[in-house]
Design a protein around this motif. Sequence first.
Motif, short mmCIF file in Angstrom:
data_model
loop_
_atom_site.label_atom_id
_atom_site.label_comp_id
_atom_site.label_asym_id
_atom_site.label_seq_id
_atom_site.Cartn_x
_atom_site.Cartn_y
_atom_site.Cartn_z
N ASP A 28 0.82 -1.20 0.00
CA ASP A 28 0.00 0.00 0.00
C ASP A 28 0.86 1.26 0.00
O ASP A 28 1.66 1.49 0.92
CB ASP A 28 -0.92 -0.02 1.22
CG ASP A 28 -1.79 1.22 1.33
OD1 ASP A 28 -2.28 1.68 0.28
OD2 ASP A 28 -1.96 1.72 2.45
N LEU A 29 0.70 2.08 -1.03
CA LEU A 29 1.47 3.32 -1.17
C LEU A 29 1.27 4.24 0.03
O LEU A 29 2.22 4.80 0.56
CB LEU A 29 1.07 4.03 -2.45
CG LEU A 29 1.64 5.44 -2.67
CD1 LEU A 29 3.15 5.38 -2.82
CD2 LEU A 29 0.99 6.09 -3.88
N PHE A 30 0.03 4.41 0.47
CA PHE A 30 -0.27 5.36 1.52
C PHE A 30 0.31 4.94 2.87
O PHE A 30 0.81 5.78 3.62
CB PHE A 30 -1.79 5.59 1.61
CG PHE A 30 -2.32 6.21 0.35
CD1 PHE A 30 -2.26 7.57 0.15
CD2 PHE A 30 -2.85 5.42 -0.66
CE1 PHE A 30 -2.73 8.16 -1.02
CE2 PHE A 30 -3.32 5.99 -1.83
CZ PHE A 30 -3.26 7.36 -2.01
N THR A 47 7.31 14.67 -7.91
CA THR A 47 8.05 15.56 -7.03
C THR A 47 7.73 15.27 -5.56
O THR A 47 6.75 14.59 -5.24
CB THR A 47 7.68 17.02 -7.31
OG1 THR A 47 6.29 17.20 -7.03
CG2 THR A 47 7.98 17.39 -8.76
N VAL A 48 8.54 15.84 -4.70
CA VAL A 48 8.30 15.71 -3.27
C VAL A 48 6.99 16.40 -2.89
O VAL A 48 6.31 15.98 -1.95
CB VAL A 48 9.51 16.25 -2.46
CG1 VAL A 48 9.63 17.76 -2.59
CG2 VAL A 48 9.41 15.85 -1.01
N GLU A 49 6.58 17.42 -3.63
CA GLU A 49 5.31 18.09 -3.37
C GLU A 49 4.14 17.13 -3.55
O GLU A 49 3.18 17.15 -2.77
CB GLU A 49 5.14 19.32 -4.28
CG GLU A 49 6.05 20.48 -3.94
CD GLU A 49 7.47 20.33 -4.49
OE1 GLU A 49 7.71 19.49 -5.41
OE2 GLU A 49 8.36 21.02 -3.99
N LYS A 107 1.46 15.88 -0.69
CA LYS A 107 -0.01 15.88 -0.82
C LYS A 107 -0.58 14.50 -0.53
O LYS A 107 -1.61 14.38 0.15
CB LYS A 107 -0.41 16.35 -2.21
CG LYS A 107 -0.16 17.82 -2.45
CD LYS A 107 -0.46 18.23 -3.87
CE LYS A 107 -0.04 19.67 -4.11
NZ LYS A 107 -0.13 20.05 -5.52
N LEU A 108 0.07 13.47 -1.04
CA LEU A 108 -0.43 12.11 -0.80
C LEU A 108 -0.33 11.72 0.67
O LEU A 108 -1.11 10.91 1.16
CB LEU A 108 0.34 11.11 -1.66
CG LEU A 108 0.07 11.17 -3.16
CD1 LEU A 108 1.01 10.23 -3.92
CD2 LEU A 108 -1.38 10.83 -3.47
#
Length: 165
Positions: free
Chosen positions: A89-91, A121-123, A127-128
Amino acid sequence: MLNKIQKKDIIEKTKTLISNNNYIIFVTFSGVPTSNIETLRRDLKALNCNLKMIKKTLGDIAIKEVGIDGVNIKKNYKGSIGFVFITGDLFSAINTLYSFKKKNKDKFQILGAILEKQPSTVETINKLSSFSSLKSLYTSLVFVLNSNIQKLVFALDQIKTKKSN
């Protein structure tokens, strides 16, 4: 110093990891105690993720050979770079990395990523990190869409009311 055969072997293994993982996050951690890094590795492994230290030049070669453009690790990042290969899971992985970042202040940084074979990007990662799961991301998306639809319905209703008067 690695010889040519060892370098080719690392590139091939890295290409396999890149091909088998839809999400890769680049991190750096200078000055973080080894015991903390080992704890991070265990936490990530429990989430089906792998933290690998890969030389920047070899990483760049592997990324290019897999066909991903727009990533230049050696040029864009300083110091030792860790690749977090995310199978699970990415999150959960992002939240684990951000939790580790809070504990290790300026010594640990998230630098960027490859998400679904596209540079990111790190941005975007920041956000994620505000979502706990894909479901919470979908919930937010539905809320935003529903809000806009309600505004449209209200505006159309106002137009209808004006025309009927």
